[in-house]
Motif scaffolding. Structure first.
Motif, PDB file in Angstrom:
ATOM      1  N   LEU A 116      32.222 -38.413 -21.795  1.00  0.00           N
ATOM      2  CA  LEU A 116      30.666 -39.310 -21.174  1.00  0.00           C
ATOM      3  C   LEU A 116      29.924 -38.345 -21.339  1.00  0.00           C
ATOM      4  CD1 LEU A 116      32.825 -40.140 -17.597  1.00  0.00           C
ATOM      5  CD2 LEU A 116      32.045 -42.027 -19.893  1.00  0.00           C
ATOM      6  N   ARG A 117      28.789 -39.125 -21.161  1.00  0.00           N
ATOM      7  CA  ARG A 117      27.380 -38.196 -21.608  1.00  0.00           C
ATOM      8  C   ARG A 117      26.576 -37.068 -20.206  1.00  0.00           C
ATOM      9  NH1 ARG A 117      24.114 -43.787 -23.145  1.00  0.00           N
ATOM     10  NH2 ARG A 117      25.644 -44.335 -20.667  1.00  0.00           N
ATOM     11  N   TYR A 118      27.654 -37.131 -19.370  1.00  0.00           N
ATOM     12  CA  TYR A 118      26.905 -36.517 -18.182  1.00  0.00           C
ATOM     13  C   TYR A 118      27.807 -36.194 -17.401  1.00  0.00           C
ATOM     14  CZ  TYR A 118      25.014 -39.919 -16.034  1.00  0.00           C
ATOM     15  OH  TYR A 118      24.415 -41.215 -15.228  1.00  0.00           O
TER      16      TYR A 118
ATOM     17  N   ALA B 208      38.029 -34.862 -13.894  1.00  0.00           N
ATOM     18  CA  ALA B 208      37.414 -35.746 -12.018  1.00  0.00           C
ATOM     19  C   ALA B 208      36.143 -36.188 -11.877  1.00  0.00           C
ATOM     20  CB  ALA B 208      38.340 -35.544 -11.188  1.00  0.00           C
ATOM     21  N   ASN B 209      35.282 -34.922 -12.992  1.00  0.00           N
ATOM     22  CA  ASN B 209      33.825 -34.666 -12.341  1.00  0.00           C
ATOM     23  C   ASN B 209      33.686 -35.888 -13.722  1.00  0.00           C
ATOM     24  OD1 ASN B 209      33.071 -32.723 -10.087  1.00  0.00           O
ATOM     25  ND2 ASN B 209      33.407 -31.911 -11.999  1.00  0.00           N
ATOM     26  N   ARG B 210      34.323 -35.834 -14.695  1.00  0.00           N
ATOM     27  CA  ARG B 210      33.763 -36.944 -15.470  1.00  0.00           C
ATOM     28  C   ARG B 210      33.744 -38.297 -15.398  1.00  0.00           C
ATOM     29  NH1 ARG B 210      35.200 -34.930 -21.294  1.00  0.00           N
ATOM     30  NH2 ARG B 210      36.905 -33.783 -20.445  1.00  0.00           N
ATOM     31  N   SER B 211      34.704 -38.556 -15.027  1.00  0.00           N
ATOM     32  CA  SER B 211      35.928 -39.970 -14.962  1.00  0.00           C
ATOM     33  C   SER B 211      35.635 -40.459 -13.332  1.00  0.00           C
ATOM     34  CB  SER B 211      37.166 -39.458 -15.421  1.00  0.00           C
ATOM     35  OG  SER B 211      37.826 -38.937 -17.107  1.00  0.00           O
TER      36      SER B 211
ATOM     37  N   VAL C 245      36.919 -45.399 -10.645  1.00  0.00           N
ATOM     38  CA  VAL C 245      37.739 -44.358 -11.283  1.00  0.00           C
ATOM     39  C   VAL C 245      38.020 -44.057 -12.210  1.00  0.00           C
ATOM     40  CG1 VAL C 245      39.646 -42.982 -11.050  1.00  0.00           C
ATOM     41  CG2 VAL C 245      38.672 -44.050  -8.804  1.00  0.00           C
ATOM     42  N   ALA C 246      37.345 -44.148 -13.319  1.00  0.00           N
ATOM     43  CA  ALA C 246      38.105 -44.717 -14.900  1.00  0.00           C
ATOM     44  C   ALA C 246      37.838 -45.970 -15.495  1.00  0.00           C
ATOM     45  CB  ALA C 246      39.191 -44.193 -15.680  1.00  0.00           C
TER      46      ALA C 246
ATOM     47  N   ARG D 166      25.043 -45.548 -15.170  1.00  0.00           N
ATOM     48  CA  ARG D 166      26.762 -44.577 -15.757  1.00  0.00           C
ATOM     49  C   ARG D 166      27.808 -44.969 -15.087  1.00  0.00           C
ATOM     50  NH1 ARG D 166      30.460 -41.171 -14.427  1.00  0.00           N
ATOM     51  NH2 ARG D 166      30.980 -40.094 -15.149  1.00  0.00           N
ATOM     52  N   ARG D 167      28.023 -46.195 -13.684  1.00  0.00           N
ATOM     53  CA  ARG D 167      29.588 -46.087 -12.902  1.00  0.00           C
ATOM     54  C   ARG D 167      30.068 -47.269 -14.266  1.00  0.00           C
ATOM     55  NH1 ARG D 167      26.007 -45.499  -7.614  1.00  0.00           N
ATOM     56  NH2 ARG D 167      24.364 -46.501  -9.457  1.00  0.00           N
ATOM     57  N   VAL D 168      29.031 -48.347 -14.388  1.00  0.00           N
ATOM     58  CA  VAL D 168      29.120 -49.582 -15.336  1.00  0.00           C
ATOM     59  C   VAL D 168      29.726 -49.383 -16.413  1.00  0.00           C
ATOM     60  CG1 VAL D 168      27.945 -51.574 -16.023  1.00  0.00           C
ATOM     61  CG2 VAL D 168      27.428 -50.745 -14.281  1.00  0.00           C
ATOM     62  N   VAL D 169      28.903 -48.526 -17.055  1.00  0.00           N
ATOM     63  CA  VAL D 169      29.486 -48.061 -18.405  1.00  0.00           C
ATOM     64  C   VAL D 169      31.017 -46.849 -18.469  1.00  0.00           C
ATOM     65  CG1 VAL D 169      29.078 -46.496 -20.115  1.00  0.00           C
ATOM     66  CG2 VAL D 169      26.971 -47.575 -19.129  1.00  0.00           C
TER      67      VAL D 169
END
Length: 252
Positions: A26-28, A243-246, A44-45, A154-157
């Motif tokens: 992910l980008r950030y 966890a932070n990324r997903s 969650v992913a 970001r949550r949509v992506v």
């Protein structure tokens, strides 16, 4: 602790240690989630998880981390879009290893009227058969919160990139509450599909009924917190920064 229980925990720790995970890039990194004791939800992913106000922060964290671990481990083992049945079998086995009591997923074809349909309505109908009104309410609020977000949020992506490819998909919508004994209970709607059109936002996409095979399953899972408490740190270590990324919070 009885010998049998000690062995089970040892087996679970060994299982977690040997798991391999596939984590999408992910980008950030999102800000940390606020896990207050109130209604809340998160992406969650490839899942959306909604919580009633009966769960405390630790219980929410345990649900998010354990379900993410199961997804990422299943992603490594099987292609979640091309081989969803084996994916769900391994997803279930990971959850069982960390303390969830998980009946098997029994999928059936989604039957709908009309020439086209959207999945958001099917999700609520599925959950209504097994969930309390409060649990259905938070699931509906989570879906609506996702609907309101712009395309590039970001949550949509995060959700869309995990839940489906162009014409195939595999995702879960869950509502979590607590039983009278303060046991964490998760009501889950699990879906996988194959269609002929390029899917955009999966929950709100207008699927062609005649050329879509949409399979659904509903199930009630309970968490043995005594077991999970003994593997919690191993799960956190295995996830690392995944966890932070997903995981990212939805405001409901």
């Amino acid at each position: 602790m009885e010998v049998q229980e000690k062995q089970r925990i040892a087996d679970s720790l060994s299982f977690i240690d040997t798991l391999e995970l596939t984590v999408p890039e992910l980008r950030y990194v999102p800000p940390g989630m606020a896990l207050q004791e109130e209604e809340s939800a998160a992406v969650v992913a490839g899942s959306v998880v909604a919580f009633t106000d009966g769960l405390n922060g630790q219980q929410k964290s345990d649900v998010l981390n354990s379900t993410l671990l199961a997804q990422l481990a299943a992603n490594k083992k099987y292609d979640r879009d091309e081989d969803p049945i084996n994916w769900y079998k391994f997803y279930r086995s990971v959850l069982e290893q960390v303390g969830w009591v998980v009946p098997s997923f029994s999928f059936a074809r989604l039957s709908v009227a009309g020439s086209r349909f959207t999945v958001d309505r099917a999700v609520i109908a599925l959950l209504q058969a097994i969930a309390t009104p409060g649990e259905v309410g938070v699931a509906r609020a989570a879906i609506e919160a996702l609907r309101r977000l712009p395309e590039r949020d970001r949550r949509v992506v995060l959700f869309e990139s995990n839940a489906h490819s162009d014409t195939l998909g595999n995702f879960q919508i869950s509502a979590c509450g607590v039983s009278q004994g303060d046991t964490v209970v998760m009501k889950i709607g699990a879906f996988h599909f194959r269609t002929t059109e390029r899917v955009t936002r999966v929950l709100f996409f207008s699927f062609p009924r005649s050329s879509t095979q949409m399979q659904q399953a509903r199930q009630t899972l309970t968490l043995n917190e005594d077991v999970y408490g003994q593997v919690r740190e191993a799960v956190i270590r295995k996830l690392g920064d995944a966890a932070n990324r997903s995981i990212d919070e939805l405001e409901i």
